[in-house]
Enzyme design. Structure first.
Site, PDB file in Angstrom:
ATOM      1  CB  SER A   1      38.632   4.538 -24.529  1.00 61.61           C
ATOM      2  OG  SER A   1      38.751   3.262 -24.193  1.00 61.61           O
TER       3      SER A   1
HETATM    4  N1  SAH Z   1      36.633  -0.713 -26.781  1.00 69.37           N
HETATM    5  C1  SAH Z   1      35.465  -0.734 -25.248  1.00 69.37           C
HETATM    6  C2  SAH Z   1      36.079  -0.520 -24.390  1.00 69.37           C
HETATM    7  C3  SAH Z   1      35.841  -1.257 -23.636  1.00 69.37           C
HETATM    8  S1  SAH Z   1      36.303  -0.899 -21.728  1.00 69.37           S
HETATM    9  C4  SAH Z   1      34.705   0.527 -26.640  1.00 69.37           C
HETATM   10  O1  SAH Z   1      34.944   1.237 -27.081  1.00 69.37           O
HETATM   11  O2  SAH Z   1      33.416   0.381 -26.191  1.00 69.37           O
HETATM   12  C5  SAH Z   1      36.905  -2.572 -21.693  1.00 69.37           C
HETATM   13  C6  SAH Z   1      36.064  -3.649 -21.308  1.00 69.37           C
HETATM   14  O3  SAH Z   1      36.598  -4.847 -21.052  1.00 69.37           O
HETATM   15  C7  SAH Z   1      35.295  -4.011 -20.486  1.00 69.37           C
HETATM   16  O4  SAH Z   1      33.533  -3.620 -21.244  1.00 69.37           O
HETATM   17  C8  SAH Z   1      35.208  -4.931 -19.242  1.00 69.37           C
HETATM   18  O5  SAH Z   1      34.133  -5.380 -18.834  1.00 69.37           O
HETATM   19  C9  SAH Z   1      36.103  -5.908 -20.556  1.00 69.37           C
HETATM   20  N2  SAH Z   1      37.368  -6.403 -19.841  1.00 69.37           N
HETATM   21  C10 SAH Z   1      38.125  -6.416 -18.428  1.00 69.37           C
HETATM   22  N3  SAH Z   1      38.519  -7.824 -18.419  1.00 69.37           N
HETATM   23  C11 SAH Z   1      37.865  -8.407 -19.857  1.00 69.37           C
HETATM   24  C12 SAH Z   1      38.604  -9.721 -19.632  1.00 69.37           C
HETATM   25  N4  SAH Z   1      39.524  -9.968 -19.116  1.00 69.37           N
HETATM   26  N5  SAH Z   1      38.387 -10.558 -21.156  1.00 69.37           N
HETATM   27  C13 SAH Z   1      37.899 -10.055 -21.796  1.00 69.37           C
HETATM   28  N6  SAH Z   1      37.224  -8.645 -21.693  1.00 69.37           N
HETATM   29  C14 SAH Z   1      37.673  -7.593 -20.577  1.00 69.37           C
END
Ligand code: SAH
Length: 209
Positions: free
Chosen positions: A60
């Site tokens: 993000s």
């Molecule tokens: N906080 C992260 C943002 C990652 S984007 C950062 O600082 O980089 C969102 C993430 O959520 C992705 O890696 C995706 O694989 C994960 N995600 C999506 N659905 C999910 C679920 N049901 N359980 C755990 N992670 C999930």
């Protein structure tokens, strides 16, 4: 491009965008965001952009992270926090600067392994990762004072509400086409919901990869 000065400029920009919590600004100023993305794009790490982190996912934008974390800790100190969606681990690291204990779950196993390897040398003691489906929260470590979700859910997962401690707070993007940030608070026996900013996140998906 990746120096402390660049990070200080990012913090000043966050301030001008309306982030005022000094602890959050200090955490954003302390975490080397460029180390959480591939080297090829690390020169862009401090711009206000979401960037690709592989596996079709994104980190993000700094403002989004700061805004959500600020909402999460407004008016209180953070004890035990759950992050759903570890991704590259950047936001988890920001949280680790602010909270006593941070748990972060990620559904893509290979992405989590890459993130674990990246963070291991940083020796963060209060941060634990788990390959798990965040729709279900993390029962083994519940309840949480705060839960933050980094992917948009079609509706608020009940397990996350159930795993909030008394006075606990959950921040998550909700929606499919149009998403809004939603804050859910447990106040005594009541659950309060507030709908906040329009946002744009990758979807929260079920089933582990
Ligand atoms: N906080 C992260 C943002 C990652 S984007 C950062 O600082 O980089 C969102 C993430 O959520 C992705 O890696 C995706 O694989 C994960 N995600 C999506 N659905 C999910 C679920 N049901 N359980 C755990 N992670 C999930």
């Amino acid at each position: 491009m990746t120096s402390e000065r660049t990070r200080a400029r990012m913090v000043e920009r966050l301030r001008s965008q309306g982030v005022h919590n000094e602890a959050v600004l200090a955490a954003m100023g302390a975490v080397p965001r460029h180390l959480f993305v591939d080297e090829a794009i690390s020169s862009r790490a401090y711009e206000d952009l979401a960037l690709p982190i592989g596996f079709g996912q994104t980190i993000s934008a700094p403002f989004t992270v700061a805004r959500m974390v600020e909402l999460l800790c407004a008016g209180r100190s953070l004890l035990k926090v759950l992050e759903v969606g570890t991704g590259c681990g950047y936001q988890a690291m920001v949280l680790a600067h602010l909270a006593q204990e941070v748990y972060s779950v990620e559904r893509i196993g290979a992405l989590l392994e890459k993130t674990r390897a990246r963070i291991w040398p940083m020796r963060v003691r209060n941060l634990r990762f788990k390959h798990a489906d965040g729709f279900l929260g993390l029962g083994e470590a519940a309840p949480f004072d705060a839960i933050i979700v980094a992917a948009a859910a079609p509706q608020i997962p009940q397990a996350l509400i159930d795993q909030l401690a008394p006075e606990g707070r959950l921040i998550l993007p909700v929606g499919v086409q149009k998403q809004r940030l939603v804050m859910v608070e447990r106040r005594g026996g009541e659950i309060l919901e507030s709908v906040l900013d329009p946002v744009n996140f990758v979807p929260l998906l079920g089933k582990l990869d």
